[in-house]
Design a protein around this motif. Sequence first.
Motif, PDB file in Angstrom:
ATOM      1  N   ILE A 315       1.001  -1.415   0.190  1.00 33.55           N
ATOM      2  CA  ILE A 315       0.273   0.052   0.096  1.00 33.55           C
ATOM      3  C   ILE A 315       0.746   1.000  -0.215  1.00 33.55           C
ATOM      4  N   SER A 316       1.947   1.050   0.519  1.00 30.56           N
ATOM      5  CA  SER A 316       2.584   2.578   0.552  1.00 30.56           C
ATOM      6  C   SER A 316       3.169   2.763  -0.553  1.00 30.56           C
ATOM      7  N   ARG A 317       4.245   1.451  -0.982  1.00 28.86           N
ATOM      8  CA  ARG A 317       4.243   1.609  -2.599  1.00 28.86           C
ATOM      9  C   ARG A 317       3.228   1.823  -3.786  1.00 28.86           C
ATOM     10  N   ARG A 318       2.194   2.462  -3.668  1.00 32.47           N
ATOM     11  CA  ARG A 318       1.272   1.887  -4.440  1.00 32.47           C
ATOM     12  C   ARG A 318       0.560   3.735  -4.219  1.00 32.47           C
ATOM     13  N   PHE A 319       0.364   4.031  -3.006  1.00 26.36           N
ATOM     14  CA  PHE A 319       0.467   5.467  -3.052  1.00 26.36           C
ATOM     15  C   PHE A 319       2.036   6.652  -3.269  1.00 26.36           C
ATOM     16  N   LEU A 320       2.909   6.099  -2.706  1.00 29.72           N
ATOM     17  CA  LEU A 320       3.981   6.678  -3.635  1.00 29.72           C
ATOM     18  C   LEU A 320       3.875   6.911  -4.857  1.00 29.72           C
ATOM     19  N   SER A 321       3.311   5.847  -5.645  1.00 29.08           N
ATOM     20  CA  SER A 321       3.541   5.392  -7.590  1.00 29.08           C
ATOM     21  C   SER A 321       1.953   6.581  -7.013  1.00 29.08           C
ATOM     22  N   MET A 322       1.399   6.848  -6.953  1.00 28.77           N
ATOM     23  CA  MET A 322       0.017   7.957  -7.303  1.00 28.77           C
ATOM     24  C   MET A 322       0.729   9.167  -6.877  1.00 28.77           C
ATOM     25  N   ALA A 323       1.375   9.089  -5.743  1.00 25.79           N
ATOM     26  CA  ALA A 323       1.888  11.000  -5.615  1.00 25.79           C
ATOM     27  C   ALA A 323       2.526  11.391  -7.004  1.00 25.79           C
ATOM     28  N   MET A 324       3.977   9.677  -7.061  1.00 26.19           N
ATOM     29  CA  MET A 324       4.245  10.186  -9.053  1.00 26.19           C
ATOM     30  C   MET A 324       3.746  10.865 -10.220  1.00 26.19           C
ATOM     31  N   HIS A 325       2.389   9.789  -9.837  1.00 27.24           N
ATOM     32  CA  HIS A 325       1.181  10.420 -11.074  1.00 27.24           C
ATOM     33  C   HIS A 325       0.627  11.448 -11.121  1.00 27.24           C
ATOM     34  N   ALA A 326       0.500  12.339  -9.747  1.00 29.45           N
ATOM     35  CA  ALA A 326       0.073  13.268  -9.572  1.00 29.45           C
ATOM     36  C   ALA A 326       1.219  14.660  -9.631  1.00 29.45           C
ATOM     37  N   VAL A 327       2.250  14.324  -9.371  1.00 24.59           N
ATOM     38  CA  VAL A 327       2.596  15.129  -9.763  1.00 24.59           C
ATOM     39  C   VAL A 327       3.339  15.284 -11.079  1.00 24.59           C
ATOM     40  N   ALA A 328       3.324  14.631 -11.961  1.00 21.86           N
ATOM     41  CA  ALA A 328       3.334  14.269 -13.803  1.00 21.86           C
ATOM     42  C   ALA A 328       2.455  15.733 -14.145  1.00 21.86           C
ATOM     43  N   LEU A 329       0.898  14.949 -13.276  1.00 19.37           N
ATOM     44  CA  LEU A 329      -0.222  15.823 -13.655  1.00 19.37           C
ATOM     45  C   LEU A 329      -0.056  16.840 -13.412  1.00 19.37           C
ATOM     46  N   GLU A 330       0.672  17.675 -12.832  1.00 19.70           N
ATOM     47  CA  GLU A 330       0.853  19.070 -11.959  1.00 19.70           C
ATOM     48  C   GLU A 330      -0.404  19.531 -11.040  1.00 19.70           C
ATOM     49  N   LYS A 331      -0.853  18.386 -10.455  1.00 17.15           N
ATOM     50  CA  LYS A 331      -2.006  18.580  -9.675  1.00 17.15           C
ATOM     51  C   LYS A 331      -1.334  19.839  -8.687  1.00 17.15           C
ATOM     52  N   ASP A 332      -2.676  20.017  -7.531  1.00 15.79           N
ATOM     53  CA  ASP A 332      -2.155  20.736  -6.359  1.00 15.79           C
ATOM     54  C   ASP A 332      -1.881  20.010  -5.459  1.00 15.79           C
ATOM     55  N   SER A 333      -1.066  20.833  -4.612  1.00 13.18           N
ATOM     56  CA  SER A 333       0.598  20.646  -3.169  1.00 13.18           C
ATOM     57  C   SER A 333      -0.324  20.174  -2.546  1.00 13.18           C
ATOM     58  N   ALA A 354      13.594  -0.271   2.011  1.00 14.24           N
ATOM     59  CA  ALA A 354      13.847  -0.587   0.538  1.00 14.24           C
ATOM     60  C   ALA A 354      12.597   0.554  -0.130  1.00 14.24           C
ATOM     61  N   ASN A 355      11.466   1.001   1.197  1.00 16.17           N
ATOM     62  CA  ASN A 355      10.452   2.076   0.998  1.00 16.17           C
ATOM     63  C   ASN A 355      10.545   3.208   0.850  1.00 16.17           C
ATOM     64  N   PHE A 356      11.087   2.876   2.622  1.00 18.78           N
ATOM     65  CA  PHE A 356      11.705   4.762   2.536  1.00 18.78           C
ATOM     66  C   PHE A 356      12.659   5.334   2.101  1.00 18.78           C
ATOM     67  N   ARG A 357      14.160   4.863   1.269  1.00 18.11           N
ATOM     68  CA  ARG A 357      15.111   4.738   0.562  1.00 18.11           C
ATOM     69  C   ARG A 357      13.816   5.888  -0.874  1.00 18.11           C
ATOM     70  N   LEU A 385      21.461   8.438   3.547  1.00 16.60           N
ATOM     71  CA  LEU A 385      21.587   7.579   4.460  1.00 16.60           C
ATOM     72  C   LEU A 385      20.776   6.013   4.261  1.00 16.60           C
ATOM     73  N   TYR A 386      18.993   5.442   3.819  1.00 14.72           N
ATOM     74  CA  TYR A 386      18.513   4.629   3.653  1.00 14.72           C
ATOM     75  C   TYR A 386      19.491   3.821   2.383  1.00 14.72           C
ATOM     76  N   ARG A 387      19.457   4.298   1.744  1.00 10.39           N
ATOM     77  CA  ARG A 387      20.137   4.322   0.926  1.00 10.39           C
ATOM     78  C   ARG A 387      21.856   2.568   1.433  1.00 10.39           C
ATOM     79  N   ASP A 388      22.380   4.044   1.713  1.00 10.87           N
ATOM     80  CA  ASP A 388      23.709   3.459   2.292  1.00 10.87           C
ATOM     81  C   ASP A 388      23.833   2.562   3.170  1.00 10.87           C
ATOM     82  N   SER A 389      22.433   2.935   4.239  1.00 10.91           N
ATOM     83  CA  SER A 389      21.916   1.859   5.742  1.00 10.91           C
ATOM     84  C   SER A 389      21.776   0.040   4.921  1.00 10.91           C
ATOM     85  N   ILE A 390      21.171   0.043   3.637  1.00 10.62           N
ATOM     86  CA  ILE A 390      20.539  -1.322   2.919  1.00 10.62           C
ATOM     87  C   ILE A 390      21.802  -1.558   2.746  1.00 10.62           C
ATOM     88  N   ILE A 391      23.367  -1.293   1.413  1.00 14.44           N
ATOM     89  CA  ILE A 391      24.388  -1.247   1.255  1.00 14.44           C
ATOM     90  C   ILE A 391      25.089  -1.846   1.966  1.00 14.44           C
TER      91      ILE A 391
END
Length: 740
Positions: A315-333, A354-357, A385-391
């Motif tokens: 669910i977290s990943r899908r909301f992130l995907s929806m946010a990315m679509h909304a940004v591309a569509l120039e929806k309100d902040s 990985a989701n936090f990253r 920080l999260y990327r390096d922590s995973i590595i």
Amino acid sequence: MGRILLFCCFCGLGLSLGGKAFSQAPAQSDSLQISSLLQKADQFMISGDLIQAHSFADEALAFARQKGLNYDHAAALLKKGEIFLEEDQLDQAETLSKEAYSLGQDMSNPELMARAELLHAQALMYGGQVKESLPVFEQAIERYFKSHPSEEAALAYNDYGYALGLNGAPEKQINNLILSKEILEQVNPENFAELGVTLNNISIAYYSLRDMPKAIAYALQSIAYREKAGDKAKMALGYCNISQFYRGIDQQKVEVYLGLCARLAEEAGDEDRMSQAYITSALLYSDQGDREKALEFEQKAMVILQKKGQDPAMISRRFLSMAMHAVALEKDSLTVMNYFNQSMAYNQRNLNKANFRDLYQQLAFYYRSQGKYRQAYDYINLHTLYRDSIIQENTLSNIAELEKKFETEKKDNEILRLLNQDQLNELEIEKQKALLSQNLLEVGKKEQAITLLTQNQELNQLKIQQQNEELQKQALIATTKEQQLALVEKESEIRDRQLQESRLYRNLSFLAFGILVLIGYFLFTRYKLQRKLKEQESLLAIRGDIAKDLHDEIGSILTSIKILSEVSAKKMAVTQEPIRPYLHQITAQSVEAQQGMSDIVWAVNPENDKIGDLVVRMREYLVKTLEPKEIEIQLLVEEQVVQKKLKMNQRRDFLMMFKEVINNIAKHSEAKKVSIQLLAKGQDLLFSTKDDGKGFDLAANRSSSGLKNLYSRAKALGGSCTISSEIGYGTEVQILLPPA
């Protein structure tokens, strides 16, 4: 039934437990009865009736306790734990796994202990404690499943592989999933459902490595097994996966497999597959650049995912995907940040690194696009920080595995060295015996064997040395990473301190700005008040001028009318002398008074502020005053003058001066022709009259104050009045007024 679909079917587990109970417990009717109850509980769990499953498991548990059958007691506890696992009651499942483990430990039964550890590891994994579940999975496999292939062993390898994938180790995930598949093919090749699940998981693992040919091949094998099992829901899952694998490779096949996924999911009534079909559709439309459609399908999938609520990471990943679509569509902040916040809230439930990253990276990109560089900078640091922590975690895990392998090989090499040493000693003895017996050929063979063993020992030592160097190298890399992370944390602390100072300066700036705004407001209010006072003073002055004009002009006329009326009345009373001349004078002066009042009212009216309105008034007065005297009028007004405006006092005084000049021409000039002009002279207004009358001597004394009024009014307006006249040559008047 979510975990049955995603990881592995539990349909054989109860039978396996029951079967084991039958094979290991005493061949008694009590054990058979418990086994039967556990089989029924397993069947109800698979069908989704968890209440009935609990009922039969409880009955088996109570009966086993009553009869003191410890093995069956542990088996019933494990079945209860599996049911709790399906209900997401992970704490209860973990508690029962520990109780079953204790019974297995008392019985010194590695099978029960391994099964209890497997249940414990599953509870940890489903609860988001993936890293903590890994050593428990490993312990269960090493204790029993590694040496006892069974369907339950296949389940252990399958779930262990899934946990490794969640922890970012896809290669290890694939190895364990393949082991699970091989065990299933060995112990029960007719278990098509289990084989389909395992092959599907292998396919997904290869997809995470971007090995599309293998991902598609395993997915097709999975669908073939599921078709044999008659499982439309899981066939839909396979088709959904394949449609996603073909993204960016073959759009036509994406659409074909996506259609099969949606059709089978609807036929099976499987919401999980329907949500996956929606997600894949969203990805397809996103690839095609249709963000509106992509967002629409993401929202449809989200309705199902939130309704079930079983996978907060998804669910977290899908909301992130929806946010990315909304940004591309120039929806309100507000809309965009709502999607980001929902993604953050769901990921807080299982703390998926990985989701936090990815979330922090997209937040950084969004704030950068909005020009909010401070927030963008903070989020990109969190992403790093999260990327390096995973590595770092993967590096430490690899080092631990290397150490384990190194120690194992070191022990094996030590054993091999000792064996080689024994062989060398034996060969030396045999060589000495051969020398004593003068068998030179045998001596040569023994010498070669000794040389070969010596070289093997040297090679083993060299190998150990190389492994030791590799281990030291990995440890050095890990130490460097730790130092880098410490440095990043230190830099983060410094940035936080700088940010606090920046906030302090910003707050002080806001305070100073607020004080300046207050001072500005005070000064502006004071200015407005002063301006209002000036306007009131100006209004009072205008009112005074109007009163003065009424008194001077209208008052004198009315006084004259009063005197004439009294004279006429006396004449009528005393004599019969004609009074008509007096009445004519009264009439003329009344008209003059009316005209004067009209002029004052006209001048005060703000609608008459343009010179064009003034020209109309002037024409009316010229026609009424000069035409009866048969004086030819020539009036010239420039077009650029017509749209200019005059203030009220300017209009009034100008009209008075104009009437004074025209009245003088009508009464005294005896002119036949008069020329009147209204022109622009730079920014000023020029009014001039010129007649061909008899003229007059400017130096002569006069009782009238008309000319004096002309000069004084022009001066009061900031302008000037020039009069030139000569007896016999007419008169010229020029009045120059500044702009309004």
